[in-house]
Design a protein around this motif. Structure first.
Motif, PDB file in Angstrom:
ATOM      1  N   ILE A 235       0.878  -1.167   0.000  1.00  0.00           N
ATOM      2  CA  ILE A 235       0.000   0.000   0.000  1.00  0.00           C
ATOM      3  C   ILE A 235       0.912   1.212   0.000  1.00  0.00           C
ATOM      4  O   ILE A 235       1.866   1.287   0.786  1.00  0.00           O
ATOM      5  N   LEU A 261      -9.307  -3.986  -0.096  1.00  0.00           N
ATOM      6  CA  LEU A 261      -8.804  -2.602  -0.130  1.00  0.00           C
ATOM      7  C   LEU A 261      -9.068  -1.975  -1.501  1.00  0.00           C
ATOM      8  O   LEU A 261      -9.057  -2.664  -2.524  1.00  0.00           O
ATOM      9  N   LEU A 266      -9.731   4.812  -0.490  1.00  0.00           N
ATOM     10  CA  LEU A 266      -8.670   5.282   0.405  1.00  0.00           C
ATOM     11  C   LEU A 266      -8.419   6.780   0.240  1.00  0.00           C
ATOM     12  O   LEU A 266      -8.374   7.533   1.223  1.00  0.00           O
ATOM     13  N   VAL A 306      -6.388   2.047   6.342  1.00  0.00           N
ATOM     14  CA  VAL A 306      -5.789   0.815   5.850  1.00  0.00           C
ATOM     15  C   VAL A 306      -5.804  -0.256   6.937  1.00  0.00           C
ATOM     16  O   VAL A 306      -6.195  -1.420   6.681  1.00  0.00           O
TER      17      VAL A 306
END
Length: 312
Positions: A235, A261, A266, A306
């Motif tokens: 990430i 994810l 994000l 995250v």
């Protein structure tokens, strides 16, 4: 008439009038042509018109039966409606420079027109181009203003007018060199600040999250390439400020996307802290905002997001 004839000589017989406006000091002329006129073609057209003006051709204006006029070579514009008796305008002799049917107002000889200068050429519809030009006093005023502007620029550069082009080229080269040097310095500073960021281990994955100095989105992505290449499961959340505008990029490897994810989600979460918005693909996204002061909080918010969404 002179412009129409010159267009047809330079561009081809397909270049026919599709509309016009003629004033004492300017004109607008629309014509059929499938592409932009090149600079060389434009120069040739303008020179041809000015040569015809300087030749001071007398205009021969006659009224005659339409069929006779067309049979003798007079151009009739497509789409125009003519009566049985028409007015012909002939310019030049053996060979004529121009010979058309026209009922408008005309000068007695081409020299009366004065200087001719093309200001612009552009598309106005599919297959239709437009030329805007100046004539007579309008052209002379334009030339005077252009020369005065050239003199002022030469004065600013402490250079004779005849060397102005060379001076400007030199300045552009110097600007390009300095711009490249500045870009190199910025990238070096950005790389140094990136190297100071400590990656975080999240199980079998690694996260690189932090703030990089003076890097736009493209540079952030480029600088993060080595980390992403070295870590198949990763990430990346990097933020920066350029011209007081914050930017954030996020990258999520495909294996983590499969685990839930999403880089777009994000950056949208992080963008709240910088009063902005963002989006993109699940593997790569970007956000921008207005509040540079909130960038640190934005990156911290991304770290927290995250950890909360990375399923075991």
């Amino acid at each position: 008439h002179l412009l129409h004839a010159s267009l047809r000589r330079v561009l081809g017989e397909h270049a026919r009038q599709a509309g016009s406006l003629v004033a004492p000091d300017r004109l607008r002329f629309d014509f059929n042509h499938p592409r932009a006129v090149t600079p060389d073609e434009r120069e040739r057209i303008e020179a041809m018109v000015n040569e015809a003006v300087l030749a001071n051709f007398p205009l021969r204006i006659e009224t005659q039966p339409r069929e006779k006029a067309v049979a003798s070579g007079a151009m009739a514009l497509f789409g125009e409606h003519y009566g049985e008796t028409v007015r012909t305008i002939s310019i030049g002799e053996k060979p004529r420079f121009s010979f058309e049917l026209c009922g408008g107002t005309h000068v007695p000889a081409t020299g009366v027109i004065g200087a001719f200068h093309i200001l612009s050429e552009e598309s106005v519809a599919s297959g239709i181009r437009r030329i805007e030009a100046l004539t007579g006093r309008g052209a002379l005023e334009y030339f005077d203003q252009t020369l005065a502007r050239q003199e002022r620029l030469a004065g600013l550069l402490s250079s004779p007018p005849e060397t102005l082009e060379a001076q400007v080229r030199s300045l552009i080269e110097e600007r390009d060199r300095l711009t490249q040097e500045l870009a190199t310095v910025r990238e070096s500073a950005a790389l140094a600040s990136l190297q100071a960021i400590q990656p975080e281990n999240l199980g079998h994955s690694r996260m690189l999250a932090g703030i990089v100095r003076q890097a736009d989105a493209d540079m952030l992505r480029r600088l993060s390439d080595p980390f992403r290449s070295a870590n198949s499961s990763h990430i990346v959340v990097l933020g920066s400020v350029v011209d007081n505008r914050p930017v954030i990029i996020a990258s999520v490897s495909s294996d983590l996307v499969a685990r839930g994810l999403d880089a777009g989600a994000l950056v949208r979460q992080a963008a709240v802290s910088i009063a902005g918005s963002g989006g993109g693909r699940p593997t790569m996204a970007q956000a921008g905002g207005k509040n540079a002061e909130g960038l640190e909080q934005a990156v911290q918010s991304a770290r927290t997001w995250v950890r909360e969404h990375l399923r075991p």
